[in-house]
Enzyme design. Structure first.
Site, PDB file in Angstrom:
ATOM      1  N   GLU A 257      36.620  41.042  49.808  1.00  0.00           N
ATOM      2  CA  GLU A 257      37.674  40.878  49.216  1.00  0.00           C
ATOM      3  C   GLU A 257      37.530  41.373  48.182  1.00  0.00           C
ATOM      4  OE1 GLU A 257      38.999  37.416  48.814  1.00  0.00           O
ATOM      5  OE2 GLU A 257      38.188  36.743  50.405  1.00  0.00           O
ATOM      6  N   CYS A 291      40.559  39.291  39.136  1.00  0.00           N
ATOM      7  CA  CYS A 291      40.862  40.147  40.698  1.00  0.00           C
ATOM      8  C   CYS A 291      42.152  39.755  40.780  1.00  0.00           C
ATOM      9  CB  CYS A 291      39.818  39.594  42.127  1.00  0.00           C
ATOM     10  SG  CYS A 291      39.556  37.737  42.310  1.00  0.00           S
TER      11      CYS A 291
END
Ligand code: NAD
Length: 504
Positions: A257, A291
């Site tokens: 991720e 993110c």
């Protein structure tokens, strides 16, 4: 900084954080909050060995019982939501509302995982042979390594750990070296859940939930260890590039991720009021350190000037909202450290040199927090999508470009190395559906009329390309944490071969 009270509330003794080679500072004002002992090679080895032993016992506990432990952990989180959130604010600099939201996300995934513990379904498959049955069984996998980033110091671990625990795995967590206390707080609350679990006559093995403290070196040891069949690593693309080949070299699995570079397309039919609200939350929230933060705005040339004028007005009023994240009125807290502020300034300088027109972006002095790095979110008008725009700078910079037709918008949207989150603002059904189609956004997350950040736990979370391809949290992400066995059972008296092969 009243950290001792929060630590005691979650069962930790502040006196045990006064010695060690890891000095932790709060981004709020640079105050030293703790000193901790990091794990050397031998401590890493012992920790993973303990977790492996725990796995061997835990895998045989029925999954719904495992779910009960995760349910109890969710209860501990509910009872200590404010205290854990306060630690997140102190260590990661998140405003109170977002820190509480992060803990809520942990609670949500515990609820989800508890339900899931009765739904780890396999398949029944039609066999081509008479008197045969085929099926699929899912088994626990082993020790799950989790490497996490500073910006979601607790939720990312919980997404992984809650699923891993119900799937029958143990977890070894290497949190960011910038946020170790929140990790220890989670472990302490988990131990309380284990104690309550034991009261019901069940036992959670020691070593089920382990922590490794340290920097990249410790993360590398976790990545290299063959006793860790799955490494789930959240952080920068640079980190993923270092970790993935190490795990692959020993044929382990990795769940990555990594960085994002998320965009919004705003079309002529868009509701601009809605778009402005979504842009503000997703571009400046968490001081641009998500993110999924909105980093690129791709607006149709017919609405671009109006949209940017509204945005610049809104941004010019943000000054009073930047400050100490512990204050209820603050919307934008600090950057994590000075290096992060320097990276932001470097990208703004580069954007200027690539033809960008920069508004805002300067350092803001916050009374009482002079050692913290606070920045006014920046908007940069670009004439095209240059190199600096293609790069993820983990700070509040919004690059604004314009487009003429939808083909151009989608091409620009996908022309970055990352593929995490994306969205379109439109009231035109054809545009919306095209954006969601195979010819539209190439990201793992594609939204219509909501911003790119603030995902719910029910969906699978993650992205393509340099974001790493991993999927965590909801949907069928649980399968990452188990291994699949295909079974064929012959209940007949004959031995027919597949493909009609006759042997002998
Ligand atoms: P980072 O890459 O500097 O550190 C992340 C973690 O990786 C830390 O625990 C660190 O110690 C460890 N690490 C770093 N190098 C390593 C190596 N070579 N081997 C093993 N471990 C290593 O990231 P950060 O600054 O903490 O976080 C910001 C980054 O994380 C941004 O790029 C952001 O987009 C990304 N992020 C992604 C997601 C996602 O779900 N896609 C979520 C949060 C953050």
């Amino acid at each position: 900084m009243d950290i001792a009270k929060q630590l005691r509330a979650v069962g930790l003794d502040p006196a045990s954080f006064e010695r060690g080679d890891l000095l932790v500072r709060s981004p709020i004002d640079g105050t030293a909050t703790a000193r901790l002992e990091t794990h050397d090679a031998s401590a890493v080895d012992k920790t993973i060995a303990r977790a492996h032993q725990a796995f061997l016992a835990w895998r045989s506990v029925p999954a719904p019982r495992r779910g009960e432990l995760v349910r109890l952990f969710g209860e501990e989180l509910r009872a200590h939501k404010d205290q854990l959130a306060a630690l997140v604010t102190i260590e990661a600099g998140k405003i109170v509302a977002e820190a509480r939201g992060e803990v809520q996300e942990m609670i949500d995934i515990c609820d989800f995982a508890c339900g899931l513990s009765r739904q780890l379904y396999g398949l029944t498959i039609a066999s081509e042979r008479p008197g045969h049955r085929m099926g699929e069984t899912w088994h626990p996998l082993g020790v799950v390594g989790v490497i996490s980033a500073f910006n979601f110091p607790v939720a990312v671990w919980a997404w992984n750990a809650a699923l891993a625990f119900v799937c029958g795995d143990s977890v070894v967590w290497k949190p960011s070296e910038k946020t170790p206390l929140t990790a220890l707080a989670c472990q302490s609350l988990f131990r309380r859940a284990c104690a309550r679990f034991a009261e019901s006559g069940a036992a959670a093995p020691e070593g089920l939930c382990e922590i490794l403290l340290g920097d990249a070196k410790v993360g590398e040891r976790l990545a290299d260890d063959p006793r860790v069949p799955l490494l789930s690593a959240t952080g920068s693309t640079r980190m993923g590039r270092a970790v993935a080949p190490r795990v692959a070299a020993r044929f382990g699995r990795s769940l990555l991720e990594l960085g994002g570079n998320n965009a919004m397309i705003v079309t002529p039919s868009a509701d601009l009021d809605l778009a402005v609200r979504a842009i503000l939350f997703s571009a400046v929230g968490t001081a641009g350190q998500r993110c999924t933060t909105l980093r690129r705005l791709i607006a149709h040339e017919s609405v671009r000037n109006d949209l940017l004028a509204r945005l610049e007005r809104a941004y010019s009023q943000l000054s009073s909202k930047i400050g100490d994240p512990r204050q209820g009125s603050t919307l934008i807290g600090p950057l994590i450290d000075g290096a992060s502020f320097e990276a932001m300034q470097g990208s703004l300088a580069r954007a200027r040199s690539e033809g960008g027109e920069v508004a805002f972006g300067e350092r803001v002095s916050v009374s009482g927090c002079e050692e913290g790095f606070y920045a006014r979110p920046a908007i940069v008008r670009m004439t095209k999508q240059t190199d600096v725009v293609r790069h993820e700078t983990f700070a509040p910079i919004l690059y604004a470009m314009s487009y003429g037709d939808m083909n151009e918008a989608i091409a620009m949207h996908n022309d970055v190395p990352q593929g995490l989150s994306s969205c379109i603002f439109t009231n035109d059904l054809r545009e919306a559906e095209r954006f969601l189609s195979v010819e539209g956004s190439d990201c793992g997350i594609a939204n219509v009329n909501i911003g790119p950040s603030g995902a719910e736990i029910g969906g699978a979370f993650g992205g393509e390309k340099e974001t790493g391809g991993g999927r965590e949290s909801g949907s069928d992400a649980w399968r990452n944490y188990m291994r699949r066995a295909t079974n064929t059972v012959n209940y007949g008296k004959d031995l027919p071969l597949a493909q009609g092969i006759v042997f002998g």
